[in-house]
Design an enzyme around this catalytic site. Sequence first.
Site, PDB file in Angstrom:
ATOM      1  N   LYS A  46      41.522  25.793  37.017  1.00  0.00           N
ATOM      2  CA  LYS A  46      40.791  25.301  35.839  1.00  0.00           C
ATOM      3  C   LYS A  46      41.744  25.047  34.666  1.00  0.00           C
ATOM      4  O   LYS A  46      41.679  24.007  34.015  1.00  0.00           O
ATOM      5  CB  LYS A  46      39.719  26.317  35.390  1.00  0.00           C
ATOM      6  CG  LYS A  46      38.655  26.607  36.434  1.00  0.00           C
ATOM      7  CD  LYS A  46      37.562  27.509  35.888  1.00  0.00           C
ATOM      8  CE  LYS A  46      38.017  28.904  35.500  1.00  0.00           C
ATOM      9  NZ  LYS A  46      38.403  29.763  36.622  1.00  0.00           N
ATOM     10  N   ARG A  61      30.073  31.572  32.061  1.00  0.00           N
ATOM     11  CA  ARG A  61      30.276  32.301  33.315  1.00  0.00           C
ATOM     12  C   ARG A  61      29.018  33.021  33.754  1.00  0.00           C
ATOM     13  O   ARG A  61      29.015  33.653  34.813  1.00  0.00           O
ATOM     14  CB  ARG A  61      31.374  33.347  33.112  1.00  0.00           C
ATOM     15  CG  ARG A  61      32.738  32.956  33.682  1.00  0.00           C
ATOM     16  CD  ARG A  61      33.686  34.059  33.298  1.00  0.00           C
ATOM     17  NE  ARG A  61      34.883  34.144  34.071  1.00  0.00           N
ATOM     18  CZ  ARG A  61      36.063  33.645  33.697  1.00  0.00           C
ATOM     19  NH1 ARG A  61      36.162  32.953  32.590  1.00  0.00           N
ATOM     20  NH2 ARG A  61      37.135  33.846  34.433  1.00  0.00           N
ATOM     21  N   ARG A 113      50.701  33.954  40.775  1.00  0.00           N
ATOM     22  CA  ARG A 113      50.733  33.247  39.479  1.00  0.00           C
ATOM     23  C   ARG A 113      51.605  33.979  38.457  1.00  0.00           C
ATOM     24  O   ARG A 113      51.547  35.187  38.301  1.00  0.00           O
ATOM     25  CB  ARG A 113      49.305  33.125  38.939  1.00  0.00           C
ATOM     26  CG  ARG A 113      49.262  32.487  37.565  1.00  0.00           C
ATOM     27  CD  ARG A 113      47.915  31.924  37.246  1.00  0.00           C
ATOM     28  NE  ARG A 113      46.855  32.912  37.155  1.00  0.00           N
ATOM     29  CZ  ARG A 113      45.594  32.599  36.922  1.00  0.00           C
ATOM     30  NH1 ARG A 113      45.229  31.332  36.792  1.00  0.00           N
ATOM     31  NH2 ARG A 113      44.675  33.550  36.845  1.00  0.00           N
ATOM     32  N   ARG A 115      49.922  38.392  34.876  1.00  0.00           N
ATOM     33  CA  ARG A 115      48.746  38.958  34.206  1.00  0.00           C
ATOM     34  C   ARG A 115      48.260  40.213  34.916  1.00  0.00           C
ATOM     35  O   ARG A 115      48.242  40.271  36.141  1.00  0.00           O
ATOM     36  CB  ARG A 115      47.619  37.914  34.187  1.00  0.00           C
ATOM     37  CG  ARG A 115      47.743  36.944  33.055  1.00  0.00           C
ATOM     38  CD  ARG A 115      46.803  35.783  33.187  1.00  0.00           C
ATOM     39  NE  ARG A 115      45.450  36.131  33.592  1.00  0.00           N
ATOM     40  CZ  ARG A 115      44.473  35.228  33.722  1.00  0.00           C
ATOM     41  NH1 ARG A 115      44.708  33.960  33.457  1.00  0.00           N
ATOM     42  NH2 ARG A 115      43.271  35.601  34.099  1.00  0.00           N
ATOM     43  N   ARG A 160      36.829  40.033  40.443  1.00  0.00           N
ATOM     44  CA  ARG A 160      36.546  38.756  39.770  1.00  0.00           C
ATOM     45  C   ARG A 160      35.762  37.832  40.709  1.00  0.00           C
ATOM     46  O   ARG A 160      34.862  37.118  40.269  1.00  0.00           O
ATOM     47  CB  ARG A 160      37.855  38.093  39.313  1.00  0.00           C
ATOM     48  CG  ARG A 160      38.475  38.841  38.131  1.00  0.00           C
ATOM     49  CD  ARG A 160      39.946  38.541  37.973  1.00  0.00           C
ATOM     50  NE  ARG A 160      40.219  37.232  37.411  1.00  0.00           N
ATOM     51  CZ  ARG A 160      41.426  36.664  37.412  1.00  0.00           C
ATOM     52  NH1 ARG A 160      42.459  37.288  37.964  1.00  0.00           N
ATOM     53  NH2 ARG A 160      41.597  35.503  36.861  1.00  0.00           N
TER      54      ARG A 160
HETATM   55  P1  AMP Z   1      40.270  33.649  32.829  1.00  0.00           P
HETATM   56  O1  AMP Z   1      41.541  33.484  32.078  1.00  0.00           O
HETATM   57  O2  AMP Z   1      39.291  32.526  32.581  1.00  0.00           O
HETATM   58  O3  AMP Z   1      40.468  33.914  34.300  1.00  0.00           O
HETATM   59  O4  AMP Z   1      39.542  34.952  32.224  1.00  0.00           O
HETATM   60  C1  AMP Z   1      40.163  36.223  32.296  1.00  0.00           C
HETATM   61  C2  AMP Z   1      39.146  37.309  32.024  1.00  0.00           C
HETATM   62  O5  AMP Z   1      38.595  37.164  30.698  1.00  0.00           O
HETATM   63  C3  AMP Z   1      37.927  37.315  32.941  1.00  0.00           C
HETATM   64  O6  AMP Z   1      38.190  37.971  34.187  1.00  0.00           O
HETATM   65  C4  AMP Z   1      36.920  38.085  32.074  1.00  0.00           C
HETATM   66  O7  AMP Z   1      37.229  39.472  32.055  1.00  0.00           O
HETATM   67  C5  AMP Z   1      37.222  37.541  30.696  1.00  0.00           C
HETATM   68  N1  AMP Z   1      36.431  36.326  30.405  1.00  0.00           N
HETATM   69  C6  AMP Z   1      36.910  35.045  30.256  1.00  0.00           C
HETATM   70  N2  AMP Z   1      35.910  34.201  30.009  1.00  0.00           N
HETATM   71  C7  AMP Z   1      34.763  34.931  30.000  1.00  0.00           C
HETATM   72  C8  AMP Z   1      33.388  34.609  29.831  1.00  0.00           C
HETATM   73  N3  AMP Z   1      32.987  33.352  29.640  1.00  0.00           N
HETATM   74  N4  AMP Z   1      32.493  35.630  29.870  1.00  0.00           N
HETATM   75  C9  AMP Z   1      32.886  36.904  30.066  1.00  0.00           C
HETATM   76  N5  AMP Z   1      34.171  37.276  30.264  1.00  0.00           N
HETATM   77  C10 AMP Z   1      35.097  36.304  30.227  1.00  0.00           C
END
Ligand code: AMP
Length: 238
Positions: A33, A108, A148, A181, A192
């Site tokens: 993404k 999400r 990653r 990360r 996740r």
């Molecule tokens: P990402 O970088 O999009 O993979 O997001 C990393 C982490 O941030 C996720 O595993 C969640 O813990 C949190 N997170 C990101 N976006 C959201 C969202 N829209 N709602 C809730 N938690 C989020």
Amino acid sequence: MSSSASAVESDREQVLTTTPGPILVLGAPGSGKGTQAKELIKHWGIPHISTGDLLRANRDRGTDLGKIADGLMKRGELVPDSLVNEMVAARLKEPDTARGYILDGFPRTLGQASWLDGRLATQKGSLPVVAVSIHVDYNQLLRRITGRRTCPACGAIYNIYLNPPKKDGLCDVDGTTLVHRADDTEEAFKERMRSYGALTEPVIEHYRGLGRFAEVDGDGPIAAIAAGIVAAVERLRQ
Ligand code: AMP
């Protein structure tokens, strides 16, 4: 195509180029993404809003939201809707979002989706969202996530198996030490994926039901996938 039909077509393209509107990029962790959003901003010139990036920035600044989010993110759990919605609301007030924006990692949950739909419905002249999901197989996702590495300075994304930097552990662009990360471990990935299946897949069904959804194959060259997303958005906006 008649000349008047082609004029209508070119007007539509013009409108889409100038006002692409809100675009959601959905997909499992590791589906690409963030990488795709970076390609799409080059095409449309609208901002990329990643809720993951905004939460990590809050964590790094030590804000109250960042402190709450930190532990949840490490375990691969979701941050509560009310907090994430509030953070997104503040970002969407910024003037650079007027022509549209690419939301990456939001919504999400169905709660976040209905909050966003409701907000856009009350905004005069706002286009409804269109959603594109990037599909990648489970084993491929696992490899992408655990391999990653990202550059904390410029945001470049590498993969030690699939797209390694020229010098081990260092960004090709600026030489900064790359980071892994805390939630890119196999254990956090599984959590996740669990929350993705339980909470985010219903969001896909929500937009599919509204006829504003398309899926693209996320296994292939970056530019080809980006072209597929652009074509899907153009189709959905017609
Ligand atoms: P990402 O970088 O999009 O993979 O997001 C990393 C982490 O941030 C996720 O595993 C969640 O813990 C949190 N997170 C990101 N976006 C959201 C969202 N829209 N709602 C809730 N938690 C989020």
